[in-house]
Design a protein around this motif. Structure first.
Motif, PDB file in Angstrom:
ATOM      1  N   LEU A 199       0.851  -1.187   0.000  1.00  9.00           N
ATOM      2  CA  LEU A 199       0.000   0.000   0.000  1.00  9.00           C
ATOM      3  C   LEU A 199       0.885   1.235   0.000  1.00  9.00           C
ATOM      4  N   VAL A 200       0.612   2.185  -0.889  1.00 11.37           N
ATOM      5  CA  VAL A 200       1.426   3.389  -1.007  1.00 11.37           C
ATOM      6  C   VAL A 200       0.532   4.613  -1.052  1.00 11.37           C
ATOM      7  N   CYS A 211       8.079   3.880   6.122  1.00 11.72           N
ATOM      8  CA  CYS A 211       7.707   2.514   5.762  1.00 11.72           C
ATOM      9  C   CYS A 211       7.199   1.784   6.996  1.00 11.72           C
ATOM     10  N   LEU A 212       6.132   1.021   6.833  1.00 14.14           N
ATOM     11  CA  LEU A 212       5.549   0.219   7.898  1.00 14.14           C
ATOM     12  C   LEU A 212       5.545  -1.239   7.451  1.00 14.14           C
ATOM     13  N   ARG A 229      -5.345  -0.022   9.154  1.00 13.29           N
ATOM     14  CA  ARG A 229      -6.107   1.131   9.637  1.00 13.29           C
ATOM     15  C   ARG A 229      -5.332   2.428   9.433  1.00 13.29           C
ATOM     16  N   THR A 230      -4.027   2.401   9.674  1.00 17.99           N
ATOM     17  CA  THR A 230      -3.209   3.607   9.507  1.00 17.99           C
ATOM     18  C   THR A 230      -3.204   4.062   8.058  1.00 17.99           C
ATOM     19  N   MET A 231      -2.997   3.136   7.143  1.00 13.43           N
ATOM     20  CA  MET A 231      -2.909   3.483   5.728  1.00 13.43           C
ATOM     21  C   MET A 231      -4.250   3.963   5.182  1.00 13.43           C
ATOM     22  N   TYR A 232      -5.322   3.292   5.545  1.00  5.65           N
ATOM     23  CA  TYR A 232      -6.630   3.628   4.980  1.00  5.65           C
ATOM     24  C   TYR A 232      -7.177   4.940   5.498  1.00  5.65           C
ATOM     25  N   LEU A 239      -1.374  14.949   2.960  1.00  8.69           N
ATOM     26  CA  LEU A 239      -0.172  14.295   3.470  1.00  8.69           C
ATOM     27  C   LEU A 239       1.091  14.954   2.934  1.00  8.69           C
ATOM     28  N   SER A 240       2.081  15.166   3.813  1.00  7.23           N
ATOM     29  CA  SER A 240       3.399  15.640   3.407  1.00  7.23           C
ATOM     30  C   SER A 240       4.370  14.472   3.506  1.00  7.23           C
ATOM     31  N   GLY A 241       4.895  14.076   2.390  1.00  6.94           N
ATOM     32  CA  GLY A 241       5.729  12.890   2.354  1.00  6.94           C
ATOM     33  C   GLY A 241       4.940  11.718   1.831  1.00  6.94           C
ATOM     34  N   ARG A 242       5.369  10.550   2.154  1.00  6.47           N
ATOM     35  CA  ARG A 242       4.684   9.362   1.669  1.00  6.47           C
ATOM     36  C   ARG A 242       4.799   8.237   2.686  1.00  6.47           C
ATOM     37  N   VAL A 243       3.836   7.332   2.642  1.00 10.17           N
ATOM     38  CA  VAL A 243       3.821   6.182   3.540  1.00 10.17           C
ATOM     39  C   VAL A 243       3.718   4.917   2.702  1.00 10.17           C
TER      40      VAL A 243
END
Length: 481
Positions: A199-200, A211-212, A229-232, A239-243
């Motif tokens: 998931l990105v 990264c998680l 839950r965090t990603m969704y 958002l600033s940056g990316r996960v």
């Protein structure tokens, strides 16, 4: 008969996860059939990962550099990884579709250039963030992804720096979009390849890359749900940056409900891996080179092992100033100083310049709502502290850093019954529980060896003499308090 029994078990336990993460239909079918502001200055003893109790006994003492002061650790790097030169293996061959992660989407297909454990080693992210021509004033604070304010305009709101496209697994993820990708280490027969969902969320503004990772051990379920839950809950436009989220790293182990890989190896002892080593080496290498090296920050989520449960906590090498600073961003999360062991993802990532901590939450084979909520809350607070999101967040008092922790072992065999709960504060000599011999009816109390808090413990079960039953952590004293 055995196959039919396994089918019933796996279909009820694993199939919902496959659907929630949008795994390929074929995969699901096969599954159904088969780290406050203050940092203690105290000299402390390091604790290694709870994943192997023996690591605790082989831990190394924490050291403090002469003249080092509390809170002097520098902030972790927050450069925009996408702005670094892209190596050949990270050149995008297509633009990833923009998908609302909350919606049920078609299952991802593996990218052709990542369906092999042999990949070209990507270039390291720049060691320092780009410095703007405009220098901020001494009293101003510039968050990651924001342009500094020029002199005379201190009262103006900093202008966010627009993000750039992010390349991962041969896909270009545009700013302000989210998507599902697929990673496959190329360890199976081509026609039976089972890609792992990635998931990105690439934010509209520049910032660090977080990264998680979850389920490096296939039986650790809490981390999967924490990441989901965090990603969704992320809005790419805000958002600033990316996960980057990898909910299930060890997919074969997850499908079998096993901690280990099919070759009975512990994946978290083989990082950064090797392209021509064992099965575990190849999987670790593919994940590390294709995904982990593209990140600035990493949170690796685990649970207790061997029928043990852990109080929500961070495992972090507090000798590393960047890591120590990162732990201050996790609200209401205790920190256990841990040097780790060779081969762990956390250790390999830190050696590669990626600021990394391990999160422990609960026990394996279970979904525990309280532990999941604690994990999601701490990740939300981390992203807020890193300037990745902006929310009304009320910070709690910082949790202590535990040190010189001990595992209290049973001295007799029998059935373990606990009198204390996880997180309880105990005194030296206090009875934590007892072991009952079902044959002789004898009862043997287990007492605490020190004043502290129960940060880990075994669930009630049959134990033998020498079994590690209670993990007692002692709070580090903060000088001057």
């Amino acid at each position: 008969m055995l196959f039919r029994r396994l089918s019933v078990l796996t279909s009820t336990r694993i199939l919902p996860w496959a659907l929630a993460l949008a795994l390929p239909v074929s995969v699901a079918a096969e599954t159904a059939g088969s780290e406050g502001e203050k940092t203690p200055e105290t000299m402390v003893a390091a604790l290694a990962e709870d994943e192997s109790v023996e690591d605790v006994e082989q831990s190394e003492p924490r050291v403090k550099e002469p003249g080092a002061k509390s809170g002097s650790a520098k902030k972790p790097p927050t450069e925009d990884v996408a702005s670094t030169p892209k190596p050949a293996s990270q050149t995008p061959n297509k633009v990833a579709p923009n998908i609302d992660l909350k919606d049920v989407a078609p299952p991802p297909k593996p990218s052709p250039n990542t369906d092999s454990a042999s990949v070209t080693k990507p270039a390291q992210p720049a060691a320092e963030a780009k410095v703007s021509e405009t220098t901020p004033t001494e009293d101003s604070e510039v968050r990651p992804g924001e342009e500094p304010v020029t002199a005379g305009t201190e009262n103006l709101t900093p202008v966010p720096k627009p993000a750039e496209s992010f390349t991962l697994l041969g896909n270009e993820i545009l700013p302000g979009t989210s998507t599902r990708l697929a990673w496959s280490p190329g360890i199976q027969i081509a026609g039976l390849s089972q890609p792992t969902p990635i998931l990105v969320v690439n934010g509209a503004n520049a910032g660090p890359t977080l990264c998680l990772t979850g389920a490096i051990h296939g039986d650790e379920l809490n981390g999967i749900e924490i990441i989901r839950r965090t990603m969704y809950d992320l809005d790419p436009e805000k958002l600033s940056g990316r996960v980057v989220g990898v909910p299930i790293v060890n997919l074969p182990g997850f499908q079998q409900g096993s901690r280990y890989l099919p070759d009975r190896r512990d994946l978290n002892r083989h990082f950064p891996g090797s392209p021509d080593g064992s099965l575990a080496d190849r999987i670790a290498y593919s994940l590390f080179e294709n995904i982990i090296r593209r990140c600035n920050l990493l949170v690796d989520i685990h649970t207790g092992s061997l029928k043990r449960t852990n109080l929500p906590q961070l495992r972090a090498d507090m000798n590393n100033p960047d890591v120590a600073t990162l732990t201050q961003g996790f609200d209401r999360m205790a920190v256990v100083h841990s040097s780790g062991s060779s081969g762990m993802l956390r250790n390999a990532a830190v050696e590669a310049g990626i600021t990394t901590v391990t999160m422990e939450a609960g026990e394996s084979h279970r979904i525990q709502e309280h532990q999941i909520e604690a994990g999601v809350n701490s990740l939300t607070s981390l992203m807020e502290r890193q300037g990745m999101i902006s929310r009304m967040f009320v910070w709690s008092d910082p949790e202590p850093v535990y040190y010189d922790s001990d595992w209290i072992r049973a001295q007799h065999g029998g059935i373990l019954f606990s009198d204390v709960e996880l997180g309880a504060r105990v005194s030296e000599g206090e009875i934590l529980g007892y072991v009952a011999d079902p044959i002789t009816n004898a009862q043997y109390p287990i007492r605490s060896s020190s004043n502290g808090r129960v940060i880990g413990m075994a669930v009630d079960q049959v134990v033998m003499a020498g079994f590690a039953a209670y993990h007692i952590g002692t709070e580090a004293e903060i000088p001057g308090e």
